[in-house]
Scaffold this active site. Structure first.
Site, short mmCIF file in Angstrom:
data_model
loop_
_atom_site.label_atom_id
_atom_site.label_comp_id
_atom_site.label_asym_id
_atom_site.label_seq_id
_atom_site.Cartn_x
_atom_site.Cartn_y
_atom_site.Cartn_z
N CYS A 105 -56.20 12.10 -13.13
CA CYS A 105 -55.68 13.43 -13.44
C CYS A 105 -55.92 13.83 -14.89
O CYS A 105 -55.10 14.51 -15.51
CB CYS A 105 -54.18 13.51 -13.12
SG CYS A 105 -53.76 12.85 -11.51
N PHE A 245 -37.20 -0.50 -0.78
CA PHE A 245 -36.02 -1.32 -0.50
C PHE A 245 -34.97 -0.55 0.30
O PHE A 245 -33.77 -0.61 0.00
CB PHE A 245 -35.41 -1.86 -1.80
CG PHE A 245 -36.06 -3.12 -2.28
CD1 PHE A 245 -35.96 -4.30 -1.55
CD2 PHE A 245 -36.78 -3.14 -3.46
CE1 PHE A 245 -36.57 -5.47 -1.98
CE2 PHE A 245 -37.40 -4.31 -3.90
CZ PHE A 245 -37.29 -5.47 -3.16
N ARG A 247 -32.75 -0.58 2.88
CA ARG A 247 -32.12 -1.61 3.71
C ARG A 247 -30.62 -1.36 3.75
O ARG A 247 -29.98 -1.22 2.71
CB ARG A 247 -32.40 -2.99 3.15
CG ARG A 247 -33.89 -3.31 3.04
CD ARG A 247 -34.16 -4.64 2.40
NE ARG A 247 -35.58 -4.86 2.21
CZ ARG A 247 -36.11 -5.97 1.70
NH1 ARG A 247 -35.30 -6.97 1.32
NH2 ARG A 247 -37.42 -6.10 1.57
#
Length: 261
Positions: A105, A245, A247
């Site tokens: 970019c 993550f 969970r």
């Protein structure tokens, strides 16, 4: 063609061996020919093969989309996919696997490793998709319910394209890239917009998976696992939200915080 085989194995458990039958993921080599020219052999799970071919050719910039493809003939017995195309980007076909490092970019950080990736990925514009944490937990629960082969074999990757409320497509494959290409190929053929959608992925979010997500045009990727440092750096520059993550009742947002509430 079967996507799972059953093998006799010896399992050691509770101090003893026992002979049991175990489910194992099938591995299938598919060689893609474009206008009678051999392009690549992909080792994959033998289902949704046309989706895989269309998604792969588009994400690699070999074709611009289904409009460039006249036909896809899958010959399962020989492991061949014969594609007739009215347009082929010969540059990307030739240099698809060439290592190439460039700044992302316009910034100084060196992020892209392949020439075709550098030319095919753009900064994601802010779309109208925002997710609450409750939405994410519900989507992840549905994703797990659609992951039977993963739980059965432990040898495949799962991916899904979803809206804020539901899973639209779910695909699995022994190759993590393949699972995403299958989703992309199906979305392209159905004319399903990906700009206001999210990707759910079963494994870690590597830089390669982040690039695939950018190629699909999705602004959010969700996973039970974590992203790598390079993936986070690229996500920040490409304006992609990464959530890992996921969970139970917790999750981590690593980039694109404004899309998660």
């Amino acid at each position: 063609m079967d996507i799972v085989s059953h093998q006799k194995i010896r399992r050691f458990e509770a101090g003893t061996f026992q002979e049991i039958e175990s489910s194992v993921a099938t591995e299938y080599p598919l060689t893609i020919y474009v206008n009678d020219q051999e392009l690549v052999t992909i080792v994959c799970t033998p289902e949704y093969l046309e989706d895989l071919v269309v998604g792969f050719l588009t994400s690699e910039g070999i074709v611009r989309g289904p409009r460039d493809i006249n036909s896809v003939d899958i010959i399962e017995a020989t492991g061949h996919a014969k594609v007739s195309a009215n347009f082929v980007n010969k540059f990307n076909a030739k240099y698809r696997g060439k290592r190439y490092i460039t700044s992302c970019c316009g910034k100084s950080r060196e992020n892209f490793y392949f020439q075709s990736d550098a030319s095919l990925v753009n900064v994601k514009q802010n779309g109208n998709l925002q997710l609450t944490t409750d939405m994410i937990f519900r989507l992840m629960e549905k994703f797990e319910q659609n992951s039977a082969t993963f739980h059965q074999t432990g040898g495949v990757h799962n991916a899904a394209l979803c809206s804020s409320a539901e899973i639209i497509y779910s695909r699995m494959d022994i190759g993590r890239h393949n699972a995403l290409d299958k989703i992309y190929g199906r979305a392209l053929q159905d004319g399903t917009s990906t700009e206001d959608k999210a990707i759910i992925f079963s494994g870690r979010i590597s830089s390669e998976i982040l690039v695939k997500t950018a190629k699909l045009g999705c602004g959010i990727i969700l996973s039970r696992s974590a992203p790598t440092e390079l993936a986070i750096n690229m996500a920040e520059e490409l304006n992609i939200t990464t959530v890992g993550f996921i969970r139970g009742d917790r999750l981590n947002v690593y980039s694109g915080f404004e899309r998660i509430t």
